[in-house]
Design a protein around this motif. Structure first.
Motif, mmCIF file in Angstrom:
data_model
loop_
_atom_site.group_PDB
_atom_site.id
_atom_site.type_symbol
_atom_site.label_atom_id
_atom_site.label_comp_id
_atom_site.label_asym_id
_atom_site.label_seq_id
_atom_site.Cartn_x
_atom_site.Cartn_y
_atom_site.Cartn_z
ATOM 1 N N UNK A 107 0.852 -1.187 0.000
ATOM 2 C CA UNK A 107 0.000 0.000 0.000
ATOM 3 C C UNK A 107 0.886 1.234 0.000
ATOM 4 N N UNK A 108 0.682 2.111 -0.963
ATOM 5 C CA UNK A 108 1.442 3.350 -0.999
ATOM 6 C C UNK A 108 2.616 3.294 -1.959
ATOM 7 N N UNK A 109 3.585 4.200 -1.759
ATOM 8 C CA UNK A 109 4.694 4.319 -2.712
ATOM 9 C C UNK A 109 5.613 3.097 -2.722
ATOM 10 N N UNK A 110 6.124 2.826 -3.906
ATOM 11 C CA UNK A 110 7.066 1.722 -4.125
ATOM 12 C C UNK A 110 8.263 2.280 -4.873
ATOM 13 N N UNK A 111 9.448 1.800 -4.518
ATOM 14 C CA UNK A 111 10.654 2.180 -5.263
ATOM 15 C C UNK A 111 11.648 1.023 -5.240
ATOM 16 N N UNK A 112 12.306 0.821 -6.373
ATOM 17 C CA UNK A 112 13.375 -0.173 -6.487
ATOM 18 C C UNK A 112 14.562 0.521 -7.129
ATOM 19 N N UNK A 113 15.778 0.190 -6.631
ATOM 20 C CA UNK A 113 16.991 0.899 -7.051
ATOM 21 C C UNK A 113 18.051 -0.065 -7.571
ATOM 22 N N UNK A 114 18.849 0.431 -8.500
ATOM 23 C CA UNK A 114 20.033 -0.289 -8.962
ATOM 24 C C UNK A 114 21.130 -0.185 -7.897
ATOM 25 N N UNK A 115 22.169 -1.041 -7.975
ATOM 26 C CA UNK A 115 23.275 -0.948 -7.004
ATOM 27 C C UNK A 115 24.012 0.389 -7.025
ATOM 28 N N UNK A 116 23.914 1.138 -8.134
ATOM 29 C CA UNK A 116 24.563 2.455 -8.199
ATOM 30 C C UNK A 116 23.681 3.554 -7.600
ATOM 31 N N UNK A 117 22.596 3.169 -6.911
ATOM 32 C CA UNK A 117 21.641 4.056 -6.246
ATOM 33 C C UNK A 117 20.712 4.781 -7.216
ATOM 34 N N UNK A 118 20.798 4.451 -8.488
ATOM 35 C CA UNK A 118 19.901 5.031 -9.490
ATOM 36 C C UNK A 118 18.543 4.332 -9.395
ATOM 37 N N UNK A 119 17.467 5.118 -9.506
ATOM 38 C CA UNK A 119 16.122 4.538 -9.448
ATOM 39 C C UNK A 119 15.918 3.562 -10.605
ATOM 40 N N UNK A 120 15.331 2.428 -10.339
ATOM 41 C CA UNK A 120 15.080 1.394 -11.332
ATOM 42 C C UNK A 120 13.605 1.429 -11.730
ATOM 43 N N UNK A 121 12.734 1.539 -10.705
ATOM 44 C CA UNK A 121 11.302 1.514 -10.953
ATOM 45 C C UNK A 121 10.603 2.205 -9.792
ATOM 46 N N UNK A 122 9.530 2.937 -10.099
ATOM 47 C CA UNK A 122 8.757 3.561 -9.025
ATOM 48 C C UNK A 122 7.286 3.574 -9.413
ATOM 49 N N UNK A 123 6.458 3.551 -8.381
ATOM 50 C CA UNK A 123 5.021 3.556 -8.609
ATOM 51 C C UNK A 123 4.273 3.553 -7.289
ATOM 52 N N UNK A 124 2.993 3.210 -7.360
ATOM 53 C CA UNK A 124 2.127 3.190 -6.183
ATOM 54 C C UNK A 124 1.384 1.856 -6.126
ATOM 55 N N UNK A 125 1.107 1.412 -4.914
ATOM 56 C CA UNK A 125 0.241 0.257 -4.697
ATOM 57 C C UNK A 125 -1.014 0.709 -3.981
ATOM 58 N N UNK A 126 -2.122 0.078 -4.327
ATOM 59 C CA UNK A 126 -3.384 0.318 -3.647
ATOM 60 C C UNK A 126 -4.038 -1.046 -3.445
ATOM 61 N N UNK A 127 -4.276 -1.407 -2.197
ATOM 62 C CA UNK A 127 -4.862 -2.711 -1.853
ATOM 63 C C UNK A 127 -4.074 -3.875 -2.450
ATOM 64 N N UNK A 128 -2.754 -3.743 -2.480
ATOM 65 C CA UNK A 128 -1.888 -4.815 -2.970
ATOM 66 C C UNK A 128 -1.733 -4.875 -4.472
ATOM 67 N N UNK A 129 -2.339 -3.933 -5.192
ATOM 68 C CA UNK A 129 -2.273 -3.929 -6.649
ATOM 69 C C UNK A 129 -1.605 -2.651 -7.145
ATOM 70 N N UNK A 130 -0.917 -2.755 -8.279
ATOM 71 C CA UNK A 130 -0.327 -1.561 -8.886
ATOM 72 C C UNK A 130 -1.448 -0.595 -9.250
ATOM 73 N N UNK A 131 -1.187 0.690 -9.005
ATOM 74 C CA UNK A 131 -2.212 1.696 -9.273
ATOM 75 C C UNK A 131 -1.528 3.001 -9.677
ATOM 76 N N UNK A 132 -2.045 3.645 -10.696
ATOM 77 C CA UNK A 132 -1.479 4.903 -11.141
ATOM 78 C C UNK A 132 -0.300 4.704 -12.079
ATOM 79 N N UNK A 133 0.500 5.744 -12.228
ATOM 80 C CA UNK A 133 1.629 5.728 -13.158
ATOM 81 C C UNK A 133 2.834 5.001 -12.554
ATOM 82 N N UNK A 134 3.358 4.035 -13.307
ATOM 83 C CA UNK A 134 4.588 3.333 -12.943
ATOM 84 C C UNK A 134 5.633 3.672 -14.001
ATOM 85 N N UNK A 135 6.829 4.006 -13.534
ATOM 86 C CA UNK A 135 7.914 4.385 -14.436
ATOM 87 C C UNK A 135 9.119 3.493 -14.143
ATOM 88 N N UNK A 136 9.691 2.943 -15.202
ATOM 89 C CA UNK A 136 10.942 2.184 -15.051
ATOM 90 C C UNK A 136 12.046 2.929 -15.790
#
Length: 158
Positions: A110-139
């Motif tokens: 629930x809420x914001x999600x972020x995943x990062x590469x080992x170089x600290x660069x963002x890999x993927x970000x988005x939002x979860x709502x009730x356990x499901x992806x919701x809204x804009x996801x960017x990789x």
């Protein structure tokens, strides 16, 4: 000393040892590998005489996760309440850089999600709502350039 007294003494020693193990047992932080999931609820793998083996686990969980090659890739930390993840799941790469960050409420993402590469660069970000992806996801590519943008509604790409 008679056999009767020796037997009573041995029983008392056994009771004391079991009590020490039971009361000194850390019920608040466990390794991830010490949990088992049954019907979507986490339980602590335990000795049969500890109540934690039959009650949903509540406490902090730490552990390691494996990478694609089967070797240790990093660490994870999360809180579990009544057998379900609650709060932030934080995973780090092998050398401590942030890898994965997501919040759980009652076992669901629930809420914001972020995943990062080992170089600290963002890999993927988005939002979860009730356990499901919701809204804009960017990789993103490893270099930081945008790779894909996908909009989700109730877990389904639009």
């Amino acid at each position: 000393m008679s056999k009767k007294y020796l037997f009573v003494l041995l029983i008392w020693i056994l009771v004391i040892l079991i009590s020490v193990v039971y009361f000194q047992y850390d019920k608040t932080t466990v390794e991830y590998d010490d949990l088992v999931m049954r019907d979507g609820i986490y339980y602590e793998k335990g000795l049969w005489y500890l109540p934690s083996a039959s009650e949903p686990f509540t406490g902090k969980v730490k552990g390691e996760y494996l990478g694609w090659n089967g070797k240790k890739a990093g660490t994870l930390n999360v809180t579990v309440k009544n057998g379900r993840k609650e709060g932030f799941l934080v995973m780090t790469h092998l050398y401590g850089e942030l890898y994965y960050l997501v919040e759980y409420k009652n076992g669901f993402q629930e809420g914001p999600f972020a995943r990062y590469y080992p170089n600290a660069q963002i890999w993927e970000k988005g939002q979860y709502k009730n356990g499901l992806r919701d809204g804009l996801w960017v990789s993103y590519h490893y270099s930081g350039k945008t790779n894909k943008k996908i909009r989700y509604e109730n877990g389904k790409a639009e």
